[in-house]
Design an enzyme around this catalytic site. Sequence first.
Site, PDB file in Angstrom:
ATOM      1  N   ARG A   1      -8.743   1.334   9.779  1.00 44.63           N
ATOM      2  CA  ARG A   1      -8.407  -0.186  10.208  1.00 44.63           C
ATOM      3  C   ARG A   1      -9.456  -1.012  11.176  1.00 44.63           C
ATOM      4  NH1 ARG A   1      -2.396   0.505   9.410  1.00 44.63           N
ATOM      5  NH2 ARG A   1      -1.354  -1.269   9.797  1.00 44.63           N
TER       6      ARG A   1
ATOM      7  N   ARG B   1      11.645  -6.488   4.155  1.00 47.32           N
ATOM      8  CA  ARG B   1      11.479  -4.931   3.938  1.00 47.32           C
ATOM      9  C   ARG B   1      12.607  -4.099   4.874  1.00 47.32           C
ATOM     10  NH1 ARG B   1       5.749  -2.023   5.165  1.00 47.32           N
ATOM     11  NH2 ARG B   1       5.892  -3.166   7.334  1.00 47.32           N
TER      12      ARG B   1
ATOM     13  N   ARG C   1       0.442  -9.587  13.565  1.00 43.16           N
ATOM     14  CA  ARG C   1      -0.227  -8.527  12.824  1.00 43.16           C
ATOM     15  C   ARG C   1      -1.095  -8.969  11.921  1.00 43.16           C
ATOM     16  NH1 ARG C   1       4.997  -5.665  10.606  1.00 43.16           N
ATOM     17  NH2 ARG C   1       3.489  -4.143   9.635  1.00 43.16           N
TER      18      ARG C   1
ATOM     19  N   LYS D   1       0.696  -1.151  -0.042  1.00 45.51           N
ATOM     20  CA  LYS D   1      -0.133   0.001   0.012  1.00 45.51           C
ATOM     21  C   LYS D   1       0.807   1.227  -0.013  1.00 45.51           C
ATOM     22  CE  LYS D   1      -2.050  -1.164   3.617  1.00 45.51           C
ATOM     23  NZ  LYS D   1      -1.039  -2.287   4.269  1.00 45.51           N
TER      24      LYS D   1
ATOM     25  N   ARG E   1      12.469  -2.733  10.505  1.00 42.16           N
ATOM     26  CA  ARG E   1      11.498  -2.103  11.370  1.00 42.16           C
ATOM     27  C   ARG E   1      11.273  -3.320  12.610  1.00 42.16           C
ATOM     28  NH1 ARG E   1       6.283  -0.051   8.493  1.00 42.16           N
ATOM     29  NH2 ARG E   1       5.055  -1.260  10.058  1.00 42.16           N
TER      30      ARG E   1
HETATM   31  P1  ADP Z   1       2.080  -1.666   7.518  1.00 45.49           P
HETATM   32  O1  ADP Z   1       2.917  -0.628   6.733  1.00 45.49           O
HETATM   33  O2  ADP Z   1       2.862  -2.974   7.865  1.00 45.49           O
HETATM   34  O3  ADP Z   1       0.962  -1.865   6.816  1.00 45.49           O
HETATM   35  P2  ADP Z   1       1.812   0.593   9.404  1.00 45.49           P
HETATM   36  O4  ADP Z   1       2.910   1.083   9.160  1.00 45.49           O
HETATM   37  O5  ADP Z   1       0.573   0.798   8.627  1.00 45.49           O
HETATM   38  O6  ADP Z   1       2.033  -1.233   9.145  1.00 45.49           O
HETATM   39  O7  ADP Z   1       1.303   0.492  10.857  1.00 45.49           O
HETATM   40  C1  ADP Z   1       2.215   0.110  11.918  1.00 45.49           C
HETATM   41  C2  ADP Z   1       1.508   0.044  13.125  1.00 45.49           C
HETATM   42  O8  ADP Z   1       1.031   1.360  13.508  1.00 45.49           O
HETATM   43  C3  ADP Z   1       0.325  -1.088  13.275  1.00 45.49           C
HETATM   44  O9  ADP Z   1       0.841  -2.420  13.498  1.00 45.49           O
HETATM   45  C4  ADP Z   1      -0.536  -0.319  14.190  1.00 45.49           C
HETATM   46  O10 ADP Z   1       0.276  -0.533  15.669  1.00 45.49           O
HETATM   47  C5  ADP Z   1      -0.285   1.454  14.102  1.00 45.49           C
HETATM   48  N1  ADP Z   1      -1.240   1.681  13.183  1.00 45.49           N
HETATM   49  C6  ADP Z   1      -1.089   2.136  11.989  1.00 45.49           C
HETATM   50  N2  ADP Z   1      -2.321   2.620  11.556  1.00 45.49           N
HETATM   51  C7  ADP Z   1      -3.428   2.577  12.569  1.00 45.49           C
HETATM   52  C8  ADP Z   1      -4.469   2.693  12.433  1.00 45.49           C
HETATM   53  N3  ADP Z   1      -5.481   3.078  11.572  1.00 45.49           N
HETATM   54  N4  ADP Z   1      -5.185   2.305  13.478  1.00 45.49           N
HETATM   55  C9  ADP Z   1      -4.464   1.661  14.608  1.00 45.49           C
HETATM   56  N5  ADP Z   1      -3.279   1.573  14.620  1.00 45.49           N
HETATM   57  C10 ADP Z   1      -2.702   1.880  13.478  1.00 45.49           C
HETATM   58  P1  ADP Z   2       2.558  -1.765   3.183  1.00 49.30           P
HETATM   59  O1  ADP Z   2       2.532  -0.328   3.172  1.00 49.30           O
HETATM   60  O2  ADP Z   2       1.160  -2.292   2.503  1.00 49.30           O
HETATM   61  O3  ADP Z   2       2.592  -2.338   4.468  1.00 49.30           O
HETATM   62  P2  ADP Z   2       5.007  -1.643   1.457  1.00 49.30           P
HETATM   63  O4  ADP Z   2       4.604  -0.713   0.504  1.00 49.30           O
HETATM   64  O5  ADP Z   2       5.762  -1.012   2.754  1.00 49.30           O
HETATM   65  O6  ADP Z   2       3.630  -2.242   2.209  1.00 49.30           O
HETATM   66  O7  ADP Z   2       5.724  -2.994   0.915  1.00 49.30           O
HETATM   67  C1  ADP Z   2       6.213  -3.894   1.932  1.00 49.30           C
HETATM   68  C2  ADP Z   2       7.317  -4.330   1.460  1.00 49.30           C
HETATM   69  O8  ADP Z   2       7.108  -5.167  -0.081  1.00 49.30           O
HETATM   70  C3  ADP Z   2       8.378  -3.553   0.899  1.00 49.30           C
HETATM   71  O9  ADP Z   2       9.754  -4.183   1.351  1.00 49.30           O
HETATM   72  C4  ADP Z   2       8.422  -3.114  -0.401  1.00 49.30           C
HETATM   73  O10 ADP Z   2       9.569  -2.653  -1.098  1.00 49.30           O
HETATM   74  C5  ADP Z   2       7.912  -4.529  -0.942  1.00 49.30           C
HETATM   75  N1  ADP Z   2       6.931  -4.403  -2.014  1.00 49.30           N
HETATM   76  C6  ADP Z   2       5.985  -3.616  -2.212  1.00 49.30           C
HETATM   77  N2  ADP Z   2       5.013  -3.707  -3.469  1.00 49.30           N
HETATM   78  C7  ADP Z   2       5.826  -4.741  -3.890  1.00 49.30           C
HETATM   79  C8  ADP Z   2       5.393  -5.852  -5.104  1.00 49.30           C
HETATM   80  N3  ADP Z   2       4.481  -5.451  -5.930  1.00 49.30           N
HETATM   81  N4  ADP Z   2       6.341  -6.831  -5.267  1.00 49.30           N
HETATM   82  C9  ADP Z   2       7.287  -7.093  -4.389  1.00 49.30           C
HETATM   83  N5  ADP Z   2       7.525  -6.074  -3.359  1.00 49.30           N
HETATM   84  C10 ADP Z   2       7.000  -5.419  -3.194  1.00 49.30           C
END
Ligand code: ADP
Ligand code: ADP
Length: 211
Positions: free
Chosen positions: A85, A124, A168, A13, A157
Amino acid sequence: MNLVFLGPPGAGKGTQAKKLSQEMGLKHISTGDLLREAVKNQTPLGKKAKEFMDRGELVPDELIVALIEEVMPPGGGVILDGFPRTIAQAEALDKMLSRKGMKLDKALLFDVSDDVVVERLSGRRVCPSCGTVYHIKFNPPKEDQVCDRCGTKLIQREDDKEEVIRNRLDVYRKQTEPLIEYYKDKGILIKLDASKDIQEVYRELKRVLAS
Ligand code: ADP
Ligand code: ADP
């Protein structure tokens, strides 16, 4: 245009939101990034959020909704990445937008299997200084473990380590997946195959937004 990017952690995303926001002039609002910034700066929000984030749990709804109220531009034009979420957050968002005379246009569901999620999250790497996101295999920096943009050494991270990843995913299934039905009922859900490579997902994203 106001968009929600929905999908499990690691679905891509953030990667797609960065590209699309630049190309379309939308504001990219990532609650995860905002929370990590608050933790780094030890703000009152950061102090409250840290323990939830370390465990891979969700931060309480009222803190997140207040955060979104603060950063939402009055005229809209946003990509909401990682928010809402929970159903409570989605309802709060609908109210907030309608108060300002706006609505959500589309909710994009980034659809991937658990295996892909685990592979993406465990590979990542992020720049602790400018926030650029890499993947050791799928999107590596030019020089091993060093940020292309600012030269800082990349880190993993804490919540991208195996034990927390599983939690998660559970949290996503229980608390966030119900939003799929929520947006389907509203007629604005669009499902994307997010298992393709970054460029292909981006092409597909633009195609569905144009249609
Ligand atoms: P990812 O990139 O792996 O989807 P995020 O960076 O979005 O994870 O979120 C990291 C952490 O921040 C989550 O595991 C949660 O603890 C918190 N978080 C982020 N967005 C929200 C939300 N909309 N509601 C509650 N917690 C959130
Ligand atoms: P989210 O915001 O949903 O948690 P990220 O955009 O941070 O996801 O992507 C998670 C990991 O996967 C990162 O290391 C990113 O570089 C990699 N990634 C993102 N999109 C793709 C894809 N289409 N194919 C392979 N790796 C990807």
